[in-house]
Design an enzyme around this catalytic site. Sequence first.
Site, mmCIF file in Angstrom:
data_model
loop_
_atom_site.group_PDB
_atom_site.id
_atom_site.type_symbol
_atom_site.label_atom_id
_atom_site.label_comp_id
_atom_site.label_asym_id
_atom_site.label_seq_id
_atom_site.Cartn_x
_atom_site.Cartn_y
_atom_site.Cartn_z
ATOM 1 N N VAL A 117 0.828 -1.202 0.000
ATOM 2 C CA VAL A 117 0.000 0.000 0.000
ATOM 3 C C VAL A 117 0.867 1.259 0.000
ATOM 4 O O VAL A 117 0.379 2.360 -0.189
ATOM 5 C CB VAL A 117 -0.943 0.005 1.229
ATOM 6 C CG1 VAL A 117 -1.944 1.148 1.166
ATOM 7 C CG2 VAL A 117 -1.689 -1.324 1.344
ATOM 8 N N THR A 118 2.152 1.094 0.207
ATOM 9 C CA THR A 118 3.067 2.223 0.348
ATOM 10 C C THR A 118 3.324 2.911 -0.991
ATOM 11 O O THR A 118 3.568 2.261 -2.001
ATOM 12 C CB THR A 118 4.399 1.751 0.956
ATOM 13 O OG1 THR A 118 4.141 1.123 2.213
ATOM 14 C CG2 THR A 118 5.351 2.911 1.164
ATOM 15 N N ARG A 150 -13.256 6.153 -5.292
ATOM 16 C CA ARG A 150 -13.409 7.612 -5.341
ATOM 17 C C ARG A 150 -14.241 8.025 -6.554
ATOM 18 O O ARG A 150 -15.140 8.868 -6.447
ATOM 19 C CB ARG A 150 -12.025 8.270 -5.384
ATOM 20 C CG ARG A 150 -11.305 8.196 -4.050
ATOM 21 C CD ARG A 150 -9.879 8.684 -4.116
ATOM 22 N NE ARG A 150 -9.316 8.754 -2.763
ATOM 23 C CZ ARG A 150 -8.026 8.687 -2.484
ATOM 24 N NH1 ARG A 150 -7.144 8.544 -3.462
ATOM 25 N NH2 ARG A 150 -7.606 8.759 -1.229
ATOM 26 N N HIS A 174 -0.832 4.524 -10.113
ATOM 27 C CA HIS A 174 -1.546 5.132 -8.988
ATOM 28 C C HIS A 174 -0.955 6.515 -8.746
ATOM 29 O O HIS A 174 -0.177 6.741 -7.835
ATOM 30 C CB HIS A 174 -1.390 4.258 -7.747
ATOM 31 C CG HIS A 174 -2.198 4.722 -6.571
ATOM 32 N ND1 HIS A 174 -3.550 4.989 -6.643
ATOM 33 C CD2 HIS A 174 -1.847 4.952 -5.279
ATOM 34 C CE1 HIS A 174 -3.988 5.355 -5.449
ATOM 35 N NE2 HIS A 174 -2.975 5.347 -4.608
#
Length: 307
Positions: A117-118, A150, A174
Site C-alpha cells: 500500500v506504500t 473515489r 496510482h
Amino acid sequence: MVKISVIGAGNVGSTTVQRLAELEPGEIVMTDIVEGMPQGKALDLMQAGAINGYDTRITGTNDYADIANSDLVIITAGIARKPGMSREDLIKTNSKIIGDVAGNIAKYAPNSIVINVTNPLDIITYVAMKATGFDPEKVFGMSGVLDAGRFASFIAEELKCSKRDVEAMVIGGHGDLMVPLPQYTTVSGIPLPELLPEKTIDRLVERTVNGGAEIVELLKQGSAFYAPSAAIVRMAEAVIKDSRRVLPASAYLEGQYGQKGIYFGVPVKLGANGIEEILELKLEDSQCEILKKSSETIRKGISKLEI
C-alpha cells in the site's frame, strides 16, 4: 485459521486491522518500529471486539519474528505525503524502508501473499517483489480499488443515487496519470456515458485523479486512511476467501497492455494464489496514450532505485 500481518501501525495500518478483525480471519499481527504503538492499538482493538462482537486474536509487536507463517502480509509502512508532495517524491525514502520490510517478510513469511500500500505504489510494489524474491503474482499493490471507489463516490454524488449501484473501473499508475474508464463504469448495469454528458464525466475524472491530493490538502498533515483501508480489506478478503473477484490492482505485467517488467494498475482476478489472471480491456486511443505516459513515469522511477 488464517494469519494476517499488517506492517505499519499508523492510520492506514491500524484502521485496516480494525476492518479485518471484524471479518474474523483468526489471527492478526500488527507490527511497527515505534515501541508501544502497535501494542497499545492492538489492545484497544481487542477490547473493541468485546463490544462489536468479534473474537479475532490481535497482537501488536516490534519484532518481525511475530509475523512468522503469515498467510497474507499487508505493507502500510513508510512516510505519507504532505501538502504539495507527489507520490513520486517519496521514492527514495520509502524504497529503503520497504526494502527492509520485504527482506523480513521473505525471512519469516516466505509462503505469504503480499499486498503493498506504500507510495509511490507501483514503484514500491516492484521494490517489494524484488526484495522478497517472490513470484510476481504473489506480490501486488492496492491502487485501483481505491481510485475506483473515489470515482464511484463522485458519480453517485452527481447522480444522487446509491453508491452501491455504481461499479467503476480505474487503471494505470496510482498517480496523476491514472486512467478512469467511463466506458467500463456502470450504474445498475447502465453505462455511465448513457447517464451523464461528456463534460460532466470529464470533471469527475479530473477530481478522481486528484482525489488523494484533495484530502492531503484539507488534512494539512497526513493523508487518507478510511477509504484506503476499505480498499485493502476488499482485496484481502478476496485472497483469504479465494473468491477470485475481479478488481483493479497494481500487477506485474509481462506483455499485457503493451508493457513488460513493471507494475501497473489493471483489472485482475484475485484469489488464494494472489493474482490468478490479468484481464485485458479494449481502450480508446487517448486512454492508451495516457497509459503510455504513466508507464514511462513508472520506469523512470524504477531507474532511480538502488536495488
